[in-house]
Structure formats: C-alpha cells, structure tokens
Motif scaffolding. Sequence first.
Motif, PDB file in Angstrom:
ATOM      1  N   PHE A  75       0.854  -1.185   0.000  1.00 48.00           N
ATOM      2  CA  PHE A  75       0.000   0.000   0.000  1.00 48.00           C
ATOM      3  C   PHE A  75       0.891   1.236   0.000  1.00 48.00           C
ATOM      4  CE2 PHE A  75      -2.500  -3.364   1.821  1.00 48.00           C
ATOM      5  CZ  PHE A  75      -3.803  -3.133   1.407  1.00 48.00           C
ATOM      6  N   GLU A  76       0.378   2.336  -0.498  1.00 50.38           N
ATOM      7  CA  GLU A  76       1.151   3.577  -0.510  1.00 50.38           C
ATOM      8  C   GLU A  76       1.226   4.186   0.885  1.00 50.38           C
ATOM      9  OE1 GLU A  76       0.343   4.720  -5.190  1.00 50.38           O
ATOM     10  OE2 GLU A  76      -0.256   6.149  -3.640  1.00 50.38           O
ATOM     11  N   ARG A  77       2.286   4.943   1.101  1.00 45.64           N
ATOM     12  CA  ARG A  77       2.626   5.485   2.423  1.00 45.64           C
ATOM     13  C   ARG A  77       1.454   6.126   3.174  1.00 45.64           C
ATOM     14  NH1 ARG A  77       2.783   7.669   6.614  1.00 45.64           N
ATOM     15  NH2 ARG A  77       4.431   8.893   7.588  1.00 45.64           N
ATOM     16  N   PRO A  78       0.606   6.976   2.549  1.00 49.88           N
ATOM     17  CA  PRO A  78      -0.461   7.627   3.324  1.00 49.88           C
ATOM     18  C   PRO A  78      -1.511   6.664   3.859  1.00 49.88           C
ATOM     19  CG  PRO A  78      -0.023   8.820   1.289  1.00 49.88           C
ATOM     20  CD  PRO A  78       0.694   7.513   1.181  1.00 49.88           C
ATOM     21  N   ASP A  79      -1.543   5.459   3.314  1.00 52.78           N
ATOM     22  CA  ASP A  79      -2.548   4.478   3.711  1.00 52.78           C
ATOM     23  C   ASP A  79      -2.043   3.544   4.805  1.00 52.78           C
ATOM     24  OD1 ASP A  79      -5.173   3.895   3.205  1.00 52.78           O
ATOM     25  OD2 ASP A  79      -4.794   2.478   1.588  1.00 52.78           O
ATOM     26  N   MET A  80      -0.826   3.785   5.311  1.00 52.70           N
ATOM     27  CA  MET A  80      -0.176   2.853   6.215  1.00 52.70           C
ATOM     28  C   MET A  80       0.118   3.479   7.579  1.00 52.70           C
ATOM     29  SD  MET A  80       0.196   0.047   4.472  1.00 52.70           S
ATOM     30  CE  MET A  80       1.517  -0.877   5.253  1.00 52.70           C
ATOM     31  N   LEU A  81       0.253   2.625   8.588  1.00 53.26           N
ATOM     32  CA  LEU A  81       0.723   2.999   9.915  1.00 53.26           C
ATOM     33  C   LEU A  81       1.678   1.918  10.400  1.00 53.26           C
ATOM     34  CD1 LEU A  81      -2.678   3.429   9.900  1.00 53.26           C
ATOM     35  CD2 LEU A  81      -2.099   4.596  12.028  1.00 53.26           C
ATOM     36  N   ARG A  82       2.461   2.263  11.398  1.00 55.48           N
ATOM     37  CA  ARG A  82       3.252   1.243  12.075  1.00 55.48           C
ATOM     38  C   ARG A  82       2.309   0.379  12.899  1.00 55.48           C
ATOM     39  NH1 ARG A  82       8.524   2.189  16.029  1.00 55.48           N
ATOM     40  NH2 ARG A  82       8.621   0.055  16.841  1.00 55.48           N
ATOM     41  N   SER A  83       2.507  -0.913  12.828  1.00 58.48           N
ATOM     42  CA  SER A  83       1.691  -1.832  13.611  1.00 58.48           C
ATOM     43  C   SER A  83       2.212  -1.893  15.042  1.00 58.48           C
ATOM     44  CB  SER A  83       1.717  -3.228  12.993  1.00 58.48           C
ATOM     45  OG  SER A  83       1.046  -4.165  13.826  1.00 58.48           O
ATOM     46  N   ASN A  84       1.314  -2.044  15.979  1.00 52.59           N
ATOM     47  CA  ASN A  84       1.719  -2.182  17.372  1.00 52.59           C
ATOM     48  C   ASN A  84       2.262  -3.575  17.665  1.00 52.59           C
ATOM     49  OD1 ASN A  84       1.906  -0.943  19.995  1.00 52.59           O
ATOM     50  ND2 ASN A  84       0.241  -2.287  20.666  1.00 52.59           N
ATOM     51  N   GLU A  85       2.195  -4.473  16.691  1.00 55.46           N
ATOM     52  CA  GLU A  85       2.705  -5.829  16.872  1.00 55.46           C
ATOM     53  C   GLU A  85       4.007  -5.982  16.094  1.00 55.46           C
ATOM     54  OE1 GLU A  85       0.908  -9.790  15.222  1.00 55.46           O
ATOM     55  OE2 GLU A  85       0.057  -9.431  17.205  1.00 55.46           O
ATOM     56  N   PRO A  86       5.127  -6.150  16.772  1.00 52.69           N
ATOM     57  CA  PRO A  86       6.399  -6.312  16.068  1.00 52.69           C
ATOM     58  C   PRO A  86       6.484  -7.667  15.379  1.00 52.69           C
ATOM     59  CG  PRO A  86       6.711  -6.607  18.418  1.00 52.69           C
ATOM     60  CD  PRO A  86       5.290  -6.167  18.237  1.00 52.69           C
ATOM     61  N   GLY A  87       7.457  -7.801  14.484  1.00 48.34           N
ATOM     62  CA  GLY A  87       7.658  -9.052  13.773  1.00 48.34           C
ATOM     63  C   GLY A  87       8.280 -10.119  14.648  1.00 48.34           C
ATOM     64  N   PRO A  88       8.475 -11.300  14.105  1.00 51.35           N
ATOM     65  CA  PRO A  88       9.023 -12.433  14.878  1.00 51.35           C
ATOM     66  C   PRO A  88      10.371 -12.129  15.521  1.00 51.35           C
ATOM     67  CG  PRO A  88       8.173 -13.176  12.762  1.00 51.35           C
ATOM     68  CD  PRO A  88       8.148 -11.691  12.723  1.00 51.35           C
ATOM     69  N   ASP A  89      11.171 -11.288  14.875  1.00 51.99           N
ATOM     70  CA  ASP A  89      12.485 -10.946  15.413  1.00 51.99           C
ATOM     71  C   ASP A  89      12.507  -9.543  16.003  1.00 51.99           C
ATOM     72  OD1 ASP A  89      13.562 -13.421  14.548  1.00 51.99           O
ATOM     73  OD2 ASP A  89      13.750 -12.604  12.501  1.00 51.99           O
ATOM     74  N   GLY A  90      11.334  -9.021  16.320  1.00 51.11           N
ATOM     75  CA  GLY A  90      11.240  -7.698  16.917  1.00 51.11           C
ATOM     76  C   GLY A  90      11.297  -6.557  15.922  1.00 51.11           C
TER      77      GLY A  90
END
Length: 577
Positions: free
Chosen positions: A538-553
């Motif tokens: 998705f393009e940048r304006p449609d995104m946020l950082r998720s509060n759930e980190p990935g498997p390796d943080g």
Amino acid sequence: MSLDVESRSELSPSEPPGTGTSTSPGAGAAAVGVTEGGARSAAKESLEDYTLRFAPRSYRQWGPGVVATSALGGIAYLADFSIGANIGMAHGTTNALLGILVAAVIIFVTGLPLAYYAARYNLDLDLITRGSGFGYYGSIITNVIFATFTFILFALEGSIMAQGLELGLGIPKPVGYAIATIIVIPLVIYGMKSLARVQVWTTPLWLVLMVIPVGYLVVSDPSSVGEFLDYRGENGQGPSFAAVMLAAGVCLSLIAQIAEQIDYLRFMPPKTAENRVAWWRAVILAGPGWVVFGAAKQITGLFITVYLIARLDPAASATANEPVHQFLGVYQHMMPGWLAMVLAVVLVVISQIKINVTNAYSGSLAWTNSFTRVTRTYPGRLVFVGVNLAIALTLMELNMFDFLNTVLSFYANCAMAWIVTVATDIVVNKHVLGLSPKVPEFRRGMLHNWNPVGLVSLGLSAGISIAMFFGAFGPGIAPFSPIFAVLIALVATPVTAIATRGRYYLRRTDDGIELPYTDADGNPSDELLTCHVTGLDFERPDMLRSNEPGPDGEVQYISSLALATDRTGRYVLPAQP
C-alpha cells in the motif's frame, strides 16, 4: 484474530489502471493463514472504489479533464428542473431566482475547501470529515446524512424516469419505478473506471438533447423571456424575503451533492507545476462549480414551466413540474409529435442513468464505511448497493415526488449543518486558528473516536434549525431555518474548538513511519510499504506502524483498511500524551 478484509494491492507505476487484483471479504491473507497469492487471486468483485481508504497514486491515471468530465456527468439529474418549477410556481420568478442565487453562493463557498482537500489528499468526504471535527466514529453520523441524500435523490430521479416511461410507453409508474432501480445495477457493480466511461460517453448526447431545445425556444419566441420574469406564481406573490428564504431552503438541500462530486475528485492526479492550471480548473469546475450548472437547470426548469402555463394551457401546472412534460412541450415546437416524445423519453432515461449510477455508488460507499467501523466486518460494497436501492424504491412506491419541497426543505437543515461545519473547520480551525491538523487524518488509532467540535456544531445547527422548520419559534421564523443552520455552524465550530483547545482531534501525532507523508510537491507520497496482515503493498499515506512487532522484533506496518477491520485492537498504537 477475526479479520474480514477486502483489499487491493497497489499497482506499480508501469501497470495501467485496473490491472491489479483484489481480495474478497474474508480473504485475510497471512494473518489467517491465507497465502499472498491466494489473497491476490480471491474474488474480484468490484474493487475500484477504494472504500474506507485513500485513493493511491498508482490507480489515479486519469488526467484532470477526464476526472472533471466524469464528476460533472453526475449532475445530469433532472430533479433541478422540478425544483425550479416547484419553487417558482409557489413563490414567483423573482423570489425563486433570488433563492437560487442565495443557495448557489452558499454551496459554492462551502464546497471549495472540501473539493480542494479531496483532490489534494485523495480522500472522500467521510475520510475528510473524520479529521475535520468529528473523530473516527463521529463521522458515521454524517455518513448516514449523506446516504440519506443519495437515496432521496435516487428516488426523485427514478420517479422522473417512471413519469417518462408512463407518458412515452404507457408503462405503469410502479413498474417504471422498478425498471429505474434495476437498470443501474449492472453499471454500478464496478467502480471509477466503469462510471467514468458511462459519464463520458453519454454527456455529448445529453447536452444536445437539453441545451438545443431551450436555446430554440428563446430564439424563436423572445417574448417568453418577459413573461418568465413577470411570473408571480400561483398566488400572485410579489418580492418577499421570507419567500426567497423558503426557495433557498429547497435548493440548499442539494448542498450534499459536493460529496458525490468528491467521490470522483479524489481520483485527481497529483498537483504539479506543470498541470497546476488544469488541476485547479478541474477542481473548481467539477467541485463547487457543479452548482453553477445546477442553478442554470433550476432556472431553465422554471422558464419552461412558465412557458407551458402561459402559452399552452394554464391547467398545465398539474404536470409542469415533471421534466418529461417540460421537454416534450418544447420539443413539440421543433419537430413531429412522435419524434418529440421519443427524444423526451430518451433524455429522461439518459439523465436518470447518469445521476443514479452515482447515487447508488456513493450511497453504497457511505453505508459500507459506517457498517464496517461499527461491526469491524466488511461485507462488500455490493451488499449496500442493494440496501440503498431498496430504500429508494420504497420511497418511489410511496410517491415521494408529490412531497418534493417538504422533503428537501427538511433535509436541507441536516445537510447544511454537516457541510458548513466541515468547511468551517478546514478554513477557520485548520488555517486560521491552527487548532485542527492541516493535513487531513483519517486512520484508526491516529484520531480520537469522538470529537466534540463537529458533534456539538452539528447538533446545535441541525437541532435548532429543524425546530425552527417545524415552527417551534413561530411561523414567521420558520422560513429562515436554512440560514440559521449555516450561521450556527459557522459560529459553533470555531467556538467549540477554542473551548476544547483542539485536544480531541489527534490521538497520536506520529504514525510510526519514518518516510515522509508527502513528496516534494506536497502530494501524498507513493512510496510502497507492505501490510503484514494482508501481505499486500500500500502507498505510504494508507499505512501505519503496527503495534505488533515481527518475529524478530522488527517494525511491521499495517494498512488503514486492515486496521479498520481488526476486531482485536492489538495492532492499534497506544495514544500519545
């Protein structure tokens, strides 16, 4: 996690519009064990509407002129002719013309900032409303107001088409109502690409059928202009401020049309130094400029009505507010009766299709947005196409056309309270007081759920003006309810923002993404990020950082669409102090 999501991967710049694929409801991709390929290849039901979300640059491949033409095609409705006829017969030409002028000025001024924000930031009016004083859930209220507008206008246009089918083909009105409803369904299944084709292809014929006959009437019978200006209505009424306001109130019910214009304007290309003149021309013409064409149609409807009553038959007033009778009367002066009938019916059918595909499309978006935020479930836009059409058909069968003035006058108070509140927030609270964020925010987690600025303004403006409309403050004040709706919203919006010190706009000021939101020209960025829930880009304006980190943080990102349908809340970033 239960995630119902309908999405579409952003297209790369090399891919033409419409080549991407989409996920269907329930295709939650990686988060629910569905592969990325499965998410991409799941049902391709319509997905050119970008419901609930920012319209990406990769999809916006049309030039400003095409977008403007498509948007203006949506104002081909014939209800304006009926509105002009009704207010003219009730209040006379002078009062009707002044009422039309008052309404047009208000609609243009309030529509300009909304159209600019939609075209500049590629958002529909619901997404703009969220960050302009109402909050993430608060704009559901205004969505219902807009959805109401779409099925009211659909019912009016469907009624007009049924009148044409009855006159030209002898089809009973109840059957005509059903035909008017069913005929738009195949055209509204798809999104912007389909609608743009319908509007562009039908506009030349529509203009010929509408403009040439009226021009012929003026040229061939110049005295009709004088009769038109002298017309005093059924009650012989002279100039009256109260009558002007009553006429303006009916016309102002169409103020919500700007939301339908925005459903097209959000697909405008980025504004650059090279296209700025064409960009601004398209935004003004197809945004607030729609009201210039609308006012012209209202005046034309009244002009033809006066001509029919004065020249043909005074008893013609019984049907002179029906567009098919209006144009049939003019066509009969130009050609054989059988051809006049054919062209009158063709004009009515084309006009109804051009506007009602937009009504059905925009109404389905409004209902879908509201339903998804309340339930966290996305059932698909087509479900709400059916809902909107069913309501409109019911109104037609109840013969709403006979109560046109009353219905529109009442609705005007709600529509103005909403539109004026949002326009005031953009102009005053954002750019004068600096209490509202200048870049419109729409994403869940970034906004507070409720913002008293818009809710208080809407409640006071709509509540007081509706009470006035029903005579709570006396019959002498009732005609002025639309003006009070405007004035109350103008005052209450900044006053509430000042009183709350703008605390309820943003829940967070940082979306957790280091990439800039806009490019060097100030347009929303087209940088791509991958949503870890759907596996799509998705393009940048449609995104946020998720509060759930990935498997390796590692940092993960989530699209606004996936976040809107997340029932757990585990991906929503915490509020900032």
